[in-house]
Design an enzyme around this catalytic site. Structure first.
Site, short mmCIF file in Angstrom:
data_model
loop_
_atom_site.label_atom_id
_atom_site.label_comp_id
_atom_site.label_asym_id
_atom_site.label_seq_id
_atom_site.Cartn_x
_atom_site.Cartn_y
_atom_site.Cartn_z
N THR A 1 0.88 -1.22 -0.22
CA THR A 1 -0.04 -0.05 -0.04
C THR A 1 1.02 1.20 -0.05
OG1 THR A 1 -0.10 -0.17 2.54
CG2 THR A 1 -1.79 -1.22 1.27
N GLU A 2 2.13 1.34 -0.25
CA GLU A 2 3.06 2.35 0.09
C GLU A 2 2.67 3.54 -0.91
OE1 GLU A 2 5.67 -0.67 2.25
OE2 GLU A 2 3.87 -0.69 0.63
N VAL A 3 2.04 3.29 -2.14
CA VAL A 3 1.80 4.35 -2.93
C VAL A 3 0.72 5.09 -2.58
CG1 VAL A 3 2.74 3.14 -5.07
CG2 VAL A 3 0.29 2.94 -4.43
N ARG B 1 4.73 6.47 0.39
CA ARG B 1 6.00 6.01 0.55
C ARG B 1 6.57 5.20 -0.50
NH1 ARG B 1 8.18 8.25 4.79
NH2 ARG B 1 9.49 6.32 5.37
#
Length: 255
Positions: free
Chosen positions: A130-132, A136
Site C-alpha cells: 500500500t505504500e503508493v 511511501r
C-alpha cells in the site's frame, strides 16, 4: 524479549512467534520490532528448534505494516537499514521459516510475510503493498520478482490495491490456504513435513533455492554443490539410505 512478540518453543522443534498487538493491528511499532529481533535471535541460537512459524494475534490482522503515527512523530524519511527485522536480510537465519497469515498483511506486513521461506494463509486474509497510497516506497518488494510474474507485481505496486488470499495463492505468493480456525494447524502440518527431512539436507535445500534466485545457472550449480558438501559428508547421509533399505524410520542426528 517483550510481550509484543510471544515465543512458543514447542517440544517438536517448531517455534511459534506471535505478533501480539492486535489492538493496533500488529503494526511494526518499536516494541514489536524489538520483540521480533529478540525472537528471531532466540530461534536461530536454539539447536533444538528447526522451523519457525510467524503469525499475528487476533483475526483482523497478521500485520498492518509500519507504525504511521511513529513516522509522523519522527518525520521518518528513508528507513534505517536495520529498522525492520527481516529474515535472511537484516536477520541472519539458517533455518526455514513459515508465515501464517491471518487477516490483513499490508505494506510492512506483506514485507515480513514475503521474507519468510513459505506462506500459509487464512482464506479470509488479504495482501497489499500500500505504500503508493501513503506517499511511501517499497524497495523491499524487489525480491518479489522471483516469486510472482512481472506484470502482476507491477499492478500490485502501482495500485496498492489488496488481493484476496485465493488470488495470492494463484499467483504463487501463498503455498497453502486454510480456513480461519485451521490456519495454525495447517502451518504446523507444513512445518512437520519439513521436520521429516534430515536437518543438514533441509539446510542445503533452502540454500540451493536462495542461491538459484541470485545467480545464473552455472554459478548457482557450482555454489549449490559447495553448499551441499556438509550434507553429503554427514552421518545422516548414510543413515537415510540405511533406514530405507532396512524399512524403518530414519533417526536423524543433524550431523
Amino acid at each position: 524479549m517483550n510481550d509484543a512478540v510471544l515465543f512458543d518453543a514447542r517440544p517438536d522443534g517448531i517455534a511459534v512467534l506471535t505478533l501480539n498487538r492486535p489492538e493496533r493491528h500488529n503494526c511494526l511499532a518499536p516494541d514489536v520490532r524489538a520483540g521480533l529481533y529478540a525472537a528471531w535471535d532466540r530461534f536461530e541460537r536454539d539447536p533444538r528448534l528447526r522451523v519457525a512459524i510467524l503469525t499475528g494475534a487476533g483475526e483482523r490482522a497478521f500485520c498492518a505494516g509500519g507504525d504511521l503515527e511513529e513516522m509522523v512523530e519522527t518525520g521518518l524519511t528513508v528507513p534505517p537499514r536495520d529498522m525492520f527485522p527481516l529474515p535472511y536480510d537484516t536477520i541472519e537465519l539458517s533455518k526455514p521459516t513459515i508465515a501464517a497469515v491471518n487477516g490483513v498483511a499490508f505494506a510492512g506486513g506483506w514485507m515480513i510475510a514475503q521474507a519468510c521461506d513459505l506462506c500459509v494463509a487464512s482464506t479470509s486474509a488479504r495482501f497489499a503493498i500500500t505504500e503508493v497510497r501513503v506517499g511511501r516506497s517499497s524497495p523491499w518488494a524487489a525480491p518479489l520478482i522471483h516469486m510472482i510474474p512481472q506484470r502482476v507485481m507491477m499492478e500490485l505496486l502501482l495500485t496498492g490495491k489488496p488481493v484476496t488470499a485465493q488470488r495470492a495463492y494463484e499467483i504463487g505468493l501463498v503455498n497453502r490456504l486454510a480456513e480461519p480456525g485451521e490456519l495454525l494447524d495447517a502451518a504446523l502440518e507444513l512445518a512437520r513435513e519439513i521436520l521429516e527431512g534430515a536437518p543438514l539436507s533441509v539446510r542445503a535445500a533452502r540454500e540451493t533455492v536462495m542461491l538459484a534466485t541470485e545467480m545464473g545457472r552455472s554459478a548457482a550449480l557450482r555454489a549449490a554443490r559447495h553448499a551441499s558438501e556438509l550434507c553429503y559428508h554427514s552421518a545422516d547421509a548414510q543413515e537415510g539410505p540405511s533406514a530405507f533399505a532396512g524399512k524403518r524410520p530414519p533417526r536423524w542426528r543433524g550431523r
